[in-house]
Enzyme design. Structure first.
Site, PDB file in Angstrom:
ATOM      1  N   LYS A   1       3.707 -15.280   2.362  1.00  0.00           N
ATOM      2  CA  LYS A   1       3.615 -16.013   1.089  1.00  0.00           C
ATOM      3  C   LYS A   1       5.054 -16.297   0.674  1.00  0.00           C
ATOM      4  CE  LYS A   1       1.294 -17.565  -2.500  1.00  0.00           C
ATOM      5  NZ  LYS A   1       0.487 -18.795  -2.434  1.00  0.00           N
TER       6      LYS A   1
ATOM      7  N   ASP B   1      -5.164  -6.771   6.091  1.00  0.00           N
ATOM      8  CA  ASP B   1      -6.380  -6.066   5.681  1.00  0.00           C
ATOM      9  C   ASP B   1      -7.436  -7.096   5.278  1.00  0.00           C
ATOM     10  OD1 ASP B   1      -8.147  -4.178   4.784  1.00  0.00           O
ATOM     11  OD2 ASP B   1      -6.987  -3.571   3.036  1.00  0.00           O
TER      12      ASP B   1
ATOM     13  N   TYR C   1       0.823  -1.212   0.000  1.00  0.00           N
ATOM     14  CA  TYR C   1       0.000   0.000   0.000  1.00  0.00           C
ATOM     15  C   TYR C   1       0.863   1.271   0.000  1.00  0.00           C
ATOM     16  CZ  TYR C   1      -3.939  -3.072   1.214  1.00  0.00           C
ATOM     17  OH  TYR C   1      -4.895  -4.058   1.217  1.00  0.00           O
TER      18      TYR C   1
ATOM     19  N   ASP D   1      -2.676 -18.242   1.677  1.00  0.00           N
ATOM     20  CA  ASP D   1      -3.826 -18.912   1.033  1.00  0.00           C
ATOM     21  C   ASP D   1      -4.397 -19.986   1.954  1.00  0.00           C
ATOM     22  OD1 ASP D   1      -1.308 -19.914   0.577  1.00  0.00           O
ATOM     23  OD2 ASP D   1      -1.629 -20.431  -1.515  1.00  0.00           O
TER      24      ASP D   1
ATOM     25  N   ASP E   1     -10.783  -8.687   7.739  1.00  0.00           N
ATOM     26  CA  ASP E   1     -12.181  -8.566   7.311  1.00  0.00           C
ATOM     27  C   ASP E   1     -12.844  -9.936   7.302  1.00  0.00           C
ATOM     28  OD1 ASP E   1     -12.025  -5.857   7.020  1.00  0.00           O
ATOM     29  OD2 ASP E   1     -12.904  -5.835   5.015  1.00  0.00           O
TER      30      ASP E   1
END
Ligand code: NAD
Length: 357
Positions: A191, A247, A142, A223, A251
Site C-alpha cells: 500500500k 492473512d 501483528y 486494494d 483467505d
C-alpha cells in the site's frame, strides 16, 4: 534418505488427518526407498488435558530436534474457557516463534475437477489458477507496538506496522526462489501510495529482484489485488506480501478454490526445517466421524518433501495421486455437497490415494 518428522496431531479431526498423511508418507518412502521416522508430540487442547499446558516444553524440544513438523489442527469448544495465555491456538504462535518460522507459503490452486465447486463465475473458473502466496509471518502490524491512550477525543487505541529492511529482504528472497521453481513471475503487494512501511517494502523487493533477472517482478496495491484475485486469478503466479495483507488475501484466495479441506500450507524459517499444516481448523463438528477430508494434510506432507527434504519427484507423485483421485470422480463429504456422488470416508480416501500413488 532418512528424515525425522515430528507429528503434532492436535485436536478434533487433527489426529485422523495426520494419520492419513502419515500413511501416504509411508507409502511414498517405500516406493522411493527412503525412511521417515515419526514421533508424536502433544499440542493444543489434548496437551492441556494431559499436562495443563497448550505447548509443553517437550513438544518444542522434539520439534527443534526433528527435520520437520507435520501439524493437524488445534482447538475446540472444550477449551474455549481457557485463559488467553493457555488457549490451544496460542500454541500455534508459540511453536512458530520457537522454530523461527518467518515465511508462510499458501498455495491456492483450482483443480480442474473441482471447477464447479468454486464460487467464481464459470468463465473465470474455466481459466483455472495456481497461485503461491508468500506471506511474511513474524513482522508487521501483528507484532508492532500497540496500546491504548488518552487522545484529543478521549480513549484511543493504536497498532503499528513496522518492517525492517532485513525482514523484507529475507521474505523477498523466499518469493524469488519460489518463483524460480515455478513460472518466474512475482507480484509484490503493498500500500505504498499511503504507507511508509510499504514504500520500504517496494524499494527492498526491487533491490532483491535485481539478483533474479529471470523473474518478472511487478507491484500491485492491496486494494486492487483484492479485486484482481476474484476478477482474474490466473494472472498470479507468486504473490509476496506483508503479514496482515497476506492473512487477508490468502483467505480470499483459498475461498475461490472450492473447499477449505483442500488447502495445505508451509511455514519456513532460515533452516530447512519447516512446519506443514492444512489451513483449516480442527472441525469439531465432524471430529471422530471418519468423514473429514485429509487432502489438505496430505498435500501439506507433499510440501514438506518438496521444501524441507528436496524430494521433488516424491512430492510430484503425491500431488499426481491427488489429481487422479479427483479426476476419477472420487469425493469426500465436503466436496460431494448436495450432488449424487457417494462420499468416501477419511480412511477410504487414504486407501484410494495410496493405491493411486
Ligand atoms: P474449521 O476450519 O475447523 O471448520 C470450518 C468448517 O469447515 C466446519 O464446518 C468444518 O466441518 C469444515 N471443515 C474444516 N476442515 C475440514 C476438512 N478437512 N474436511 C471436511 N470439512 C472440513 O474452523 P472453525 O469451525 O472456525 O474452528 C474450529 C476450531 O479450530 C476452533 O477452535 C478454532 O480456533 C480452531 N482453528 C485452528 C486452526 C489451526 O489449528 N491451524 C485454524 C483455524 C481454526
Amino acid at each position: 534418505m532418512e528424515f525425522n518428522i515430528a507429528l503434532l496431531r492436535g485436536d478434533g479431526i487433527g489426529p485422523e488427518i495426520v494419520d492419513s498423511a502419515v500413511e501416504v508418507l509411508k507409502k511414498t518412502a517405500d516406493k522411493f526407498g527412503h525412511k521417515f521416522n515419526f514421533t508424536p508430540y502433544l499440542i493444543g487442547g489434548s496437551a492441556i488435558d494431559a499436562t495443563g499446558e497448550c505447548l509443553p516444553e517437550e513438544t518444542v524440544k522434539g520439534c527443534l530436534a526433528s527435520d520437520s513438523v507435520l501439524l493437524g489442527a488445534v482447538g475446540g469448544p472444550k477449551w474455549d474457557s481457557q485463559p488467553p495465555s493457555n488457549r490451544p491456538e496460542k500454541a500455534l504462535l508459540g511453536i512458530r516463534a520457537a522454530l523461527g518460522l518467518f515465511t508462510n507459503l499458501r498455495p491456492a490452486k483450482l483443480y480442474s475437477a473441482l471447477k464447479d465447486a468454486s464460487p467464481l463465475r464459470s468463465d473465470i473458473a474455466s481459466n483455472g489458477f495456481d497461485i503461491m502466496i508468500v506471506r511474511e509471518l513474524t513482522g508487521g502490524i501483528y507484532f508492532g507496538e500497540r496500546g491504548r491512550r488518552q487522545g484529543e477525543h478521549g480513549e484511543e487505541a493504536y497498532d503499528t506496522e513496522c518492517y525492517s529492511k532485513m525482514e523484507i529482504e529475507r521474505i523477498a528472497k523466499v518469493a524469488f526462489e519460489t518463483a524460480m521453481k515455478r513460472n518466474k513471475k512475482v507480484i509484490s503487494i503493498d500500500k505504498s501510495n499511503v504507507l511508509e512501511s510499504s514504500r520500504l517494502w517496494r524499494e527492498t523487493v526491487h533491490e532483491i529482484g535485481k539478483n533474479y533477472p529471470e523473474v518478472e517482478l511487478s507491484d500491485m496495491l492491496v486494494d486492487n489485488a483484492a479485486m484482481q484475485i476474484v476478477k482474474d486469478p490466473a494472472q498470479f503466479d507468486v504473490i509476496v506480501t506483508s503479514n496482515m495483507f497476506g492473512d487477508i488475501l490468502s483467505d480470499e484466495a483459498s475461498q475461490i478454490t472450492g473447499s477449505i479441506g483442500m488447502l495445505p500450507s508451509a511455514s519456513l524459517g532460515s533452516t530447512k526445517r519447516g512446519m506443514y499444516e492444512p489451513i483449516h481448523g480442527s472441525a469439531p463438528d465432524i471430529a471422530g466421524q471418519n468423514k473429514s477430508n485429509p487432502i489438505a494434510t496430505i498435500l501439506s506432507a507433499s510440501m514438506m518433501l518438496r521444501y524441507s527434504f528436496d524430494l521433488q519427484k516424491e512430492a510430484d507423485a503425491i500431488d499426481a495421486a491427488v489429481d487422479k483421485f479427483l479426476e476419477q470422480g472420487f469425493r469426500t463429504a465436503d466436496l460431494a455437497g448436495n450432488t449424487d456422488v457417494k462420499p468416501l470416508s477419511t480412511t477410504e480416501v487414504t486407501e484410494k490415494i495410496i493405491e493411486l500413488l
